[in-house]
Design a protein around this motif. Structure first.
Motif: not given
Length: 162
Positions: A21-22, A27-29, A61-62, A102-103
């Protein structure tokens, strides 16, 4: 639409051998800050403006597991912004090499003045930069009510938890 590709490393995987999760959050950051840097608003420029971005909440959301061995692409779109630019909402999607989603993550954030440590509006040039980001189909102008949960701002809730 802006995207950034990532190799899923061994250190990005949890005990279930899929992306932890982290790592999604990392990756988003990294995608957000890469976009800012590429467009001339990196850490040095933000420091000169005395501004810092703050994540208020991230809803993940996965859809499919992500495993090491194949890269993932992370997209960045503007889902909302307040009239003064203080609050912003980004949408991130994760895709595999075949383009499968994927998410997804909806992220609400704000800007703080690094001296006063209080929320602040954006300078005009940074506001127009953000407005120019690719918008989601459901883009909206954020109001104070959009930033509240149970009648309180995210900042109020954070202070209660202490």
């Amino acid at each position: 639409m802006y995207t950034k590709e990532f190799e899923v490393r061994w250190s990005d995987v949890d005990a279930n051998r899929h992306l932890r999760n982290s790592a999604y959050i990392d990756f988003m950051s990294h995608t957000r800050m890469s976009f800012f840097l590429e467009k001339g608003f990196g850490q040095v420029q933000l420091a000169k403006m005395n501004l810092g971005p703050v994540a208020l909440h991230e809803h993940m959301y996965y859809f499919k597991e992500v495993f090491p061995g194949k890269p993932v692409r992370v997209s960045l779109q503007l889902k909302g912004i307040s009239e003064d630019g203080m609050f912003f909402e980004f949408l991130h999607n994760f895709y595999d090499t075949d383009g499968r989603n994927l998410a997804r993550c909806e992220m609400l954030g704000a800007w703080i003045d690094l001296s006063t440590r209080k929320l602040t509006q954006l300078p005009e040039d940074l506001f127009h930069f953000l407005e120019g980001l690719d918008h989601t189909h459901d883009f909206r102008i954020l109001t104070k009510e959009d930033t509240r949960k149970y009648g309180q701002t995210p900042v109020d809730l954070a202070l209660q938890d202490k």
